[in-house]
Scaffold this active site. Sequence first.
Site, mmCIF file in Angstrom:
data_model
loop_
_atom_site.group_PDB
_atom_site.id
_atom_site.type_symbol
_atom_site.label_atom_id
_atom_site.label_comp_id
_atom_site.label_asym_id
_atom_site.label_seq_id
_atom_site.Cartn_x
_atom_site.Cartn_y
_atom_site.Cartn_z
ATOM 1 N NE ARG A 56 -70.883 71.780 69.664
ATOM 2 C CZ ARG A 56 -71.195 72.775 68.832
ATOM 3 N NH1 ARG A 56 -70.393 73.072 67.824
ATOM 4 N NH2 ARG A 56 -72.300 73.449 69.012
ATOM 5 C CE1 TYR A 109 -58.859 49.653 73.028
ATOM 6 C CE2 TYR A 109 -60.453 50.948 71.806
ATOM 7 C CZ TYR A 109 -59.990 50.439 73.000
ATOM 8 O OH TYR A 109 -60.660 50.720 74.158
ATOM 9 C CG ASP A 181 -54.132 54.032 67.687
ATOM 10 O OD1 ASP A 181 -53.386 54.462 68.582
ATOM 11 O OD2 ASP A 181 -55.299 53.643 67.895
ATOM 12 C CE LYS A 206 -56.834 52.960 76.611
ATOM 13 N NZ LYS A 206 -56.770 52.494 75.239
HETATM 14 C C1 PLP Z 1 -57.662 52.645 74.193
HETATM 15 C C2 PLP Z 1 -57.282 52.726 72.777
HETATM 16 C C3 PLP Z 1 -58.059 53.455 71.867
HETATM 17 C C4 PLP Z 1 -59.315 54.160 72.277
HETATM 18 O O1 PLP Z 1 -59.071 55.159 73.205
HETATM 19 P P1 PLP Z 1 -60.201 55.648 74.261
HETATM 20 O O2 PLP Z 1 -59.553 56.843 74.871
HETATM 21 O O3 PLP Z 1 -60.441 54.523 75.203
HETATM 22 O O4 PLP Z 1 -61.418 55.969 73.469
HETATM 23 C C5 PLP Z 1 -57.638 53.509 70.547
HETATM 24 N N1 PLP Z 1 -56.529 52.872 70.134
HETATM 25 C C6 PLP Z 1 -55.758 52.161 70.986
HETATM 26 C C7 PLP Z 1 -54.536 51.494 70.477
HETATM 27 C C8 PLP Z 1 -56.112 52.055 72.337
HETATM 28 O O5 PLP Z 1 -55.354 51.342 73.172
#
Ligand code: PLP
Length: 393
Positions: A56, A109, A181, A206
């Site tokens: 962890r 998001y 982000d 993603k």
């Molecule tokens: C999918 C996504 C998230 C969250 O990511 P996870 O890996 O699904 O928790 C945050 N910000 C954006 C822009 C996303 O597309």
Amino acid sequence: MMRNAKGSLVRPVPLPASASWPLVTPLSPSVAYASDTPDALDDQYEGRLQGYTYAREGHPNADVVAARLDMMEGIDGGVVTGSGMGAVSCVLMGLLQSGDHVIGGAQLYGRSTRLMAEDLPRLGIATTLADPCDVAAVRAALRPETRLILVEVVSNPSLRISDIDGLAGLCREQGVLLAVDNTFTTPRGFRPFDHGADIVIHSLTKLLAGHSDVMLGYAAARDPELAARLRVFAVTCGLAPSPFDCWLAERGLLSFELRYDRAQATAAVLADHIAGLKGVKRVIYPMREDHPDHARARGLLAGQGGTMVSFELDGARTAANAFTRAADGLCFAPTLGDVGTTLSHPATSSHRALSVEAREVLGLSEGFFRVSVGLEEPEVLMRIFSQAVAAAI
Ligand SMILES: *Cc1c(COP(=O)(O)O)cnc(C)c1O
């Protein structure tokens, strides 16, 4: 029964000797790491010796992924978390405190919006959402206690382009942290630290890992003190990533740039193709001249339109149903960045909690789809879209 050198019946059995070494990063699922002596362990905890203690707190597979992401974003000391939302939470909850105010982009998001609207206020952190394409609107939302602004570069699914340079100027002037982000754009499309961001967040789930088989996130801060706080908070809250996920993500990252360039080139061609189909009301793609932020996209994204295309069918739910049914070979699935092209329908997924009127304000009708372009041959995709749109109208 195997015995190790000290005669124990259990671990560790020594690895077979080899003068050569593996080409691929070994997967290290070990939760705990054994040390020689309490002195040696003490040296590790105090940073005099490099070494792992408990997974962890850190493990080799996470560090390998973090180092790659650091290199791509041009920073040091980023932390890998068990999901993208883990990274968003780490930034907001690890750096803010009761009494602070935070401004979020108006089209973040869905779960980030929820964190802003539901969870931060419960912890005494006030939040406001403002349009990140409009610096004046963000300025108007500032309060004396505003600590941080969180935006995405390209909004989902409307693909609007935030005024990152303007926001960075505002943040510098006001002494507010700018967190970006960068999931949609990826460091291949945009490097927020080069544009004045203080913090960068990713969902590796993603495009970066890219095969829809891993959930991971990443957060990095320019200021070493903030970076250290993010790391400590991630460890304390148990946001640690799985070694196997990190191992898969490292493999995905090896082909990331090729995948991105290929999908982006196809997206540009596909956007123009879809725009020419009968029954399509509009197409949204940043490199098309009819995009509302086209000029900003050209400057900020250096002519790169990204891998996402949105479009609106001239029809209601029945047309949307007919479209996904006829889009043979494309998955209708709530994600993006896969090797294959995926379709998302915001009205029944990401934006289903909104009223019809609220969706209308955002332009998200029943005919609205977001396409995450994959690695198929462009000609194959164009044929599928021609057939599926024809079947829908
Ligand atoms: C999918 C996504 C998230 C969250 O990511 P996870 O890996 O699904 O928790 C945050 N910000 C954006 C822009 C996303 O597309």
